[in-house]
Design a protein around this motif. Sequence first.
Motif, PDB file in Angstrom:
ATOM      1  N   LEU A  75     -89.172  26.050 -43.843  1.00 24.05           N
ATOM      2  CA  LEU A  75     -90.010  25.899 -45.015  1.00 24.05           C
ATOM      3  C   LEU A  75     -90.386  24.435 -45.182  1.00 24.05           C
ATOM      4  CD1 LEU A  75     -88.164  28.177 -47.602  1.00 24.05           C
ATOM      5  CD2 LEU A  75     -89.837  28.799 -45.851  1.00 24.05           C
ATOM      6  N   SER A  76     -91.587  24.213 -45.654  1.00 23.81           N
ATOM      7  CA  SER A  76     -92.068  22.859 -45.919  1.00 23.81           C
ATOM      8  C   SER A  76     -92.393  22.723 -47.391  1.00 23.81           C
ATOM      9  CB  SER A  76     -93.322  22.568 -45.091  1.00 23.81           C
ATOM     10  OG  SER A  76     -93.050  22.639 -43.708  1.00 23.81           O
ATOM     11  N   VAL A 127     -80.066  26.452 -53.561  1.00 25.33           N
ATOM     12  CA  VAL A 127     -79.893  26.578 -52.120  1.00 25.33           C
ATOM     13  C   VAL A 127     -79.421  25.261 -51.508  1.00 25.33           C
ATOM     14  CG1 VAL A 127     -81.036  27.062 -49.922  1.00 25.33           C
ATOM     15  CG2 VAL A 127     -81.619  28.401 -51.965  1.00 25.33           C
ATOM     16  N   ALA A 128     -80.164  24.181 -51.757  1.00 29.29           N
ATOM     17  CA  ALA A 128     -79.833  22.891 -51.151  1.00 29.29           C
ATOM     18  C   ALA A 128     -80.586  21.789 -51.887  1.00 29.29           C
ATOM     19  CB  ALA A 128     -80.200  22.879 -49.666  1.00 29.29           C
ATOM     20  N   ASN A 129     -80.091  20.574 -51.747  1.00 36.18           N
ATOM     21  CA  ASN A 129     -80.866  19.439 -52.229  1.00 36.18           C
ATOM     22  C   ASN A 129     -80.644  18.232 -51.339  1.00 36.18           C
ATOM     23  OD1 ASN A 129     -78.408  18.333 -53.079  1.00 36.18           O
ATOM     24  ND2 ASN A 129     -78.761  18.770 -55.240  1.00 36.18           N
ATOM     25  N   PHE A 165     -78.396  26.547 -42.957  1.00 35.50           N
ATOM     26  CA  PHE A 165     -79.599  25.876 -43.445  1.00 35.50           C
ATOM     27  C   PHE A 165     -79.409  24.366 -43.384  1.00 35.50           C
ATOM     28  CE2 PHE A 165     -81.258  29.381 -46.553  1.00 35.50           C
ATOM     29  CZ  PHE A 165     -81.148  30.326 -45.546  1.00 35.50           C
ATOM     30  N   THR A 166     -80.508  23.668 -43.129  1.00 32.94           N
ATOM     31  CA  THR A 166     -80.498  22.215 -43.119  1.00 32.94           C
ATOM     32  C   THR A 166     -81.698  21.694 -43.896  1.00 32.94           C
ATOM     33  OG1 THR A 166     -79.434  22.194 -40.936  1.00 32.94           O
ATOM     34  CG2 THR A 166     -80.466  20.152 -41.685  1.00 32.94           C
ATOM     35  N   VAL A 167     -81.432  20.820 -44.849  1.00 32.66           N
ATOM     36  CA  VAL A 167     -82.507  20.216 -45.632  1.00 32.66           C
ATOM     37  C   VAL A 167     -82.771  18.818 -45.092  1.00 32.66           C
ATOM     38  CG1 VAL A 167     -80.880  19.391 -47.400  1.00 32.66           C
ATOM     39  CG2 VAL A 167     -83.313  19.683 -47.970  1.00 32.66           C
ATOM     40  N   MET A 209     -84.021  27.036 -41.757  1.00 27.26           N
ATOM     41  CA  MET A 209     -83.151  28.178 -42.018  1.00 27.26           C
ATOM     42  C   MET A 209     -82.895  28.909 -40.704  1.00 27.26           C
ATOM     43  SD  MET A 209     -84.827  29.568 -45.585  1.00 27.26           S
ATOM     44  CE  MET A 209     -86.283  30.197 -44.777  1.00 27.26           C
ATOM     45  N   ASN A 210     -81.667  28.876 -40.268  1.00 32.26           N
ATOM     46  CA  ASN A 210     -81.266  29.545 -39.024  1.00 32.26           C
ATOM     47  C   ASN A 210     -80.347  30.726 -39.330  1.00 32.26           C
ATOM     48  OD1 ASN A 210     -82.640  27.526 -37.580  1.00 32.26           O
ATOM     49  ND2 ASN A 210     -80.803  26.253 -37.438  1.00 32.26           N
ATOM     50  N   SER A 211     -80.208  31.588 -38.362  1.00 35.44           N
ATOM     51  CA  SER A 211     -79.317  32.749 -38.503  1.00 35.44           C
ATOM     52  C   SER A 211     -79.565  33.485 -39.818  1.00 35.44           C
ATOM     53  CB  SER A 211     -77.844  32.306 -38.419  1.00 35.44           C
ATOM     54  OG  SER A 211     -77.590  31.639 -37.199  1.00 35.44           O
TER      55      SER A 211
END
Length: 121
Positions: free
Chosen positions: A19-20, A47-49, A67-69, A82-84
């Motif tokens: 996602l962007s 989710v993340a920040n 997930f990696t932000v 977003m993986n897996s």
Amino acid sequence: VQLQASGGGSVQAGASLRLSCAASGRTSSSPVIGWFRQVPGKDTEFVANINWNGRSTRYADSVKGRFTVSRDNAQNMAYLQMNSLKPEDTAIYYCAAGSLISGVKSTYEYWGQGTQVTVSS
């Protein structure tokens, strides 16, 4: 600050999506980018920040390790890799901007429109 999220789609379980979030305006006033998601009928979930320089990140337990932000300040962009992916990740995903590193949605002053992520089993 204006935000626009994109990159959602429909995928099979185990797939990946990125996602962007494109930011414009006075982004320096709200340097923290947060990602949230919502399933219709349920509360918005953190989710993340990521902080302004990208050196501090935080994840919900449900996405940690998958997930990696990240962000590219030169391009005024933030990303959520977003993986897996799992069916339970299905939701509308939003990016938001705020001045506090927080998982609480009320601390984010600016929100983009959502992008739908659908994961099928």
